[in-house]
Write a protein that holds these residues in place. Structure first.
Motif, short mmCIF file in Angstrom:
data_model
loop_
_atom_site.label_atom_id
_atom_site.label_comp_id
_atom_site.label_asym_id
_atom_site.label_seq_id
_atom_site.Cartn_x
_atom_site.Cartn_y
_atom_site.Cartn_z
N ASP A 79 53.54 -80.84 -4.56
CA ASP A 79 53.21 -79.45 -4.46
C ASP A 79 51.82 -78.90 -4.52
O ASP A 79 51.38 -77.84 -4.89
CB ASP A 79 54.01 -78.91 -6.09
CG ASP A 79 53.12 -79.86 -7.12
OD1 ASP A 79 52.70 -80.60 -6.89
OD2 ASP A 79 53.57 -79.50 -8.30
N VAL A 80 51.14 -80.12 -4.07
CA VAL A 80 49.74 -79.41 -3.67
C VAL A 80 49.12 -80.45 -2.38
O VAL A 80 49.52 -81.47 -2.31
CB VAL A 80 48.65 -79.56 -4.70
CG1 VAL A 80 48.64 -81.12 -5.30
CG2 VAL A 80 47.25 -79.24 -4.36
N ALA A 135 48.69 -70.74 -4.09
CA ALA A 135 49.13 -72.26 -3.75
C ALA A 135 50.44 -72.35 -4.95
O ALA A 135 51.44 -72.94 -4.42
CB ALA A 135 48.22 -73.15 -3.67
N ALA A 136 49.99 -72.50 -6.14
CA ALA A 136 50.71 -72.94 -7.29
C ALA A 136 52.15 -72.02 -7.20
O ALA A 136 53.26 -72.48 -7.66
CB ALA A 136 50.18 -73.09 -8.59
N THR A 137 51.86 -70.76 -7.19
CA THR A 137 53.24 -69.80 -7.24
C THR A 137 54.14 -70.25 -5.96
O THR A 137 55.15 -70.32 -6.20
CB THR A 137 52.55 -68.56 -7.07
OG1 THR A 137 51.64 -68.12 -8.40
CG2 THR A 137 53.75 -67.39 -7.46
N TYR A 138 53.38 -70.39 -4.80
CA TYR A 138 54.09 -70.39 -3.86
C TYR A 138 55.06 -71.79 -3.59
O TYR A 138 56.17 -71.75 -3.61
CB TYR A 138 53.54 -70.57 -2.51
CG TYR A 138 53.81 -70.95 -1.19
CD1 TYR A 138 54.34 -69.79 -0.40
CD2 TYR A 138 54.09 -72.12 -0.77
CE1 TYR A 138 55.10 -70.00 0.77
CE2 TYR A 138 54.76 -72.38 0.55
CZ TYR A 138 55.38 -71.21 1.21
OH TYR A 138 56.16 -71.44 2.45
N ALA A 154 53.45 -83.60 -8.22
CA ALA A 154 52.07 -84.14 -7.98
C ALA A 154 51.16 -83.53 -9.12
O ALA A 154 50.23 -84.20 -9.82
CB ALA A 154 51.57 -83.88 -6.62
N THR A 155 51.24 -82.09 -9.24
CA THR A 155 50.28 -81.50 -9.84
C THR A 155 50.45 -81.85 -11.54
O THR A 155 49.51 -81.61 -12.32
CB THR A 155 50.43 -79.94 -9.89
OG1 THR A 155 51.90 -79.46 -10.03
CG2 THR A 155 50.07 -79.36 -8.58
N ARG A 204 40.83 -81.95 -5.22
CA ARG A 204 42.21 -82.35 -5.55
C ARG A 204 42.81 -83.66 -4.86
O ARG A 204 41.82 -84.40 -3.89
CB ARG A 204 42.91 -81.08 -4.81
CG ARG A 204 42.83 -80.99 -3.23
CD ARG A 204 43.54 -79.75 -2.53
NE ARG A 204 42.95 -79.50 -1.18
CZ ARG A 204 43.52 -80.27 -0.22
NH1 ARG A 204 44.49 -81.01 -0.24
NH2 ARG A 204 42.89 -79.70 1.06
N PRO A 205 43.75 -84.13 -5.04
CA PRO A 205 44.37 -85.50 -4.65
C PRO A 205 44.54 -85.64 -3.13
O PRO A 205 44.75 -84.59 -2.68
CB PRO A 205 45.36 -85.74 -5.48
CG PRO A 205 46.14 -84.54 -5.99
CD PRO A 205 44.76 -83.67 -5.97
N GLY A 206 44.37 -86.50 -2.48
CA GLY A 206 44.96 -86.76 -1.22
C GLY A 206 46.41 -86.92 -1.31
O GLY A 206 46.85 -87.30 -2.34
#
Length: 426
Positions: A68-69, A84-87, A113-114, A201-203
Motif C-alpha cells: 500500500d505504498v 496516497a494513503a487514502t487512495y 506494508a505501511t 519510505r521502504p523499497g
C-alpha cells in the motif's frame, strides 16, 4: 504429494519444516489501481493450495500482503489528487469486496506494508550492521548484491545475465548497478517516515521480507507469487532475508503462470487489462474458477472470447445432471471414495487442477448412464462430486438457478443477431 519448486527446477516431495504445520506466504496486490483478472487468478490459486494442504491434514497459517505504498501508488496519487494513503485504502476496500464476490476466502493473516514500517527499519539496520547494505549521503540505503554470493539461484542466472535482464535505477552512489533500494529518501510531495537515514519510505522488495519475518520468523515452507516476480522481486527477498538470518528462507517456491489476452501479455499499456468487477458482472464465480483452473497453475492462460462462455456451458451441463437426478427421484446423498481419491491423485501431482477438472467429464458421463439405467447410486456420485469439488469453489449454487441464468444469457445472445443474418446463415 509432489510440488514443483522453482528453486530446484524439479518436482519435490512435500515435507514441511515442522511436522504437521505449513507456513505459507503469497505476494498479494500492489493497490495502484482496481483488481484485474490476473490478481483474481493468483488469489484463487493460493486459496486452493491452502485449502488442499488443510484437506491433507496440515495446520496451515497462510499470510498474504497488500503493498500500500510504492512508486505506482504515489504516481496515481499525483494523478488523481487523492493522498496516497487514502487512495490505497480505497483500492483495498474495493478489492476486498470483489474477492468476496469471487468467493475467495481471506488468508489467516493480512499484512500491509505501511503497518510494518518499524519492522522494515529494524531489518535494514541489521543488514547494514552485517555489511550487506550501505546508506548513501542522499539518505538512500542499498543492498549490496556482491555481499551475497548465492544471488541468482532462484532465477538460475548469473550476475552478468541479471544485468542484461533487468532495468536498474541509475544512481552514481551505488557500488554495483544491481544493488537495489531498501530505503528510498523522500522526494517532494511523497509520503515519508522518519528513519536513521532521514525521511523516506521502504523499497518494494524489503517490504515482503520484513512482513514475512514479522509474521513467521526466519523460515517458511511455501512462498507463492506470479512467475513475473521471480526476478528481481523474489530473488531480492532471498538475498535480504538469508543475509540477515544465515538460514534458508523458503523451502518451496511456487509460481503461477501469467494471463494473456488473445495471445498477448496482459498489460495496462496495451489496454487489454480485464478488470475483475467487469468479469464478475458478466459471469458467476464458479464459471470464472472453472475457466481459470482448467489450465495447470504453472502454465499461462490465454483469455479468448470463448474461454468464459465455454466454461459456463460446461458448468450448466453439469448442473443439468443434478436437476435430472432430482427429477428422477434420486437422492443426492452418500459417497464414492473413488471420485475423491482421483481428485487427490491429481492434486498430489503439483496441484493439477486441470486434470481434476478434466476428470469431471468422465464422472458425469457415468452418472448420466446410471440415471438412464435407473441406478440410484448416481446420487452418491453426485454428492461426492459436490463435496470433493467444493474445494475448488464449484457446485455450491442451486442447479436450477445456475441453468436458468445461463440459458437466459444464451437466448439474449442469440436474439441479438439480426433476423436477416440468421435467415442468411440458415
Amino acid at each position: 504429494m509432489r510440488i514443483y519448486n522453482t528453486l530446484s527446477g524439479t518436482k519435490q516431495e512435500f515435507e514441511p519444516i515442522e511436522a504437521g504445520k505449513v507456513k505459507m506466504y503469497a505476494c498479494g496486490i500492489t493497490v495502484s489501481g482496481e483488481a484485474r483478472i490476473g490478481h483474481a487468478y493468483q488469489a484463487i490459486i493460493y486459496d486452493i493450495i491452502r485449502k488442499y494442504f488443510e484437506k491433507k491434514g496440515y495446520d496451515v497459517t497462510y499470510a498474504r500482503n497488500y503493498t500500500d505504498v510504492d512508486d505506482k501508488i504515489i504516481a496515481k496519487s499525483n494523478e488523481t489528487g487523492i493522498p496516497a494513503a487514502t487512495y490505497a485504502a480505497e483500492m483495498i476496500k474495493k478489492t476486498d469486496a470483489e474477492m468476496r464476490r469471487l468467493k475467495v476466502d481471506d488468508p489467516n493473516v493480512w499484512i500491509k506494508a505501511t503497518e510494518c514500517i518499524g519492522d522494515i527499519i529494524e531489518f535494514v539496520k541489521k543488514l547494514i550492521e552485517k555489511g550487506h547494505a550501505y546508506p548513501t549521503e542522499k539518505g538512500d540505503v542499498y543492498f549490496s548484491v556482491d555481499s551475497f554470493p548465492a544471488y541468482g539461484a532462484l532465477s538460475h542466472r548469473n550476475l552478468e545475465d541479471a544485468m542484461n535482464g533487468v532495468r536498474v535505477d541509475n544512481d552514481e552512489l551505488k557500488k554495483n548497478p544491481l544493488d537495489f533500494a531498501l530505503w528510498k529518501s523522500a522526494k517532494a510531495g511523497e509520503p515519508f517516515w522518519d528513519s536513521p537515514w532521514g525521511k523516506g519510505r521502504p523499497g518494494w522488495h524489503i517490504e515482503c521480507s520484513a512482513m514475512n519475518y514479522k509474521t513467521f520468523g526466519e523460515q517458511i515452507d511455501v512462498h507463492g507469487g506470479g512467475r513475473d516476480l521471480i526476478f528481481p522481486h523474489h530473488e531480492n527477498e532471498i538475498a535480504q532475508t538469508e543475509a540477515l538470518t544465515g538460514k534458508r528462507f523458503v523451502k518451496y517456491w511456487i509460481h503461477n503462470g501469467l494471463i494473456k489476452v488473445n495471445g498477448q501479455k496482459m498489460s495496462k499499456s496495451l489496454g487489454n487489462s480485464l478488470l475483475l468487477h467487469d468479469l464478475l458482472d458478466e459471469y458467476s464465480a464458479e464459471t470464472i474458477k472453472f475457466a481459470l483452473l482448467s489450465t495447470n497453475y504453472r502454465g499461462d492462460i490465454n483469455v479468448t472470447d470463448k474461454l468464459f462462455p465455454e466454461a459456463e456451458k460446461h458448468m450448466a451441463e453439469f448442473y443439468k445432471t443434478f436437476i435430472a437426478a432430482k427429477e428422477a427421484g434420486v437422492e443426492i446423498a452418500g459417497e464414492n471414495k473413488e471420485i475423491d481419491e482421483a481428485f487427490d491423485r491429481a492434486m498430489d501431482d503439483d496441484f493439477n487442477t486441470a486434470l481434476a477438472l478434466s476428470d469431471l467429464f468422465g464422472f458425469f458421463k457415468t452418472v448420466r448412464a446410471k440415471l438412464r439405467a435407473g441406478d440410484k447410486s448416481a446420487g452418491a456420485d453426485l454428492n461426492q462430486i459436490k463435496t470433493t469439488y467444493s474445494l475448488l469453489g464449484l457446485f455450491k449454487e442451486e442447479p436450477e438457478e445456475f441453468v436458468k441464468r445461463a440459458e437466459a444469457k444464451e437466448q439474449a445472445s442469440e436474439s441479438a443477431v439480426p433476423k436477416e443474418v440468421v435467415a442468411l446463415a440458415e
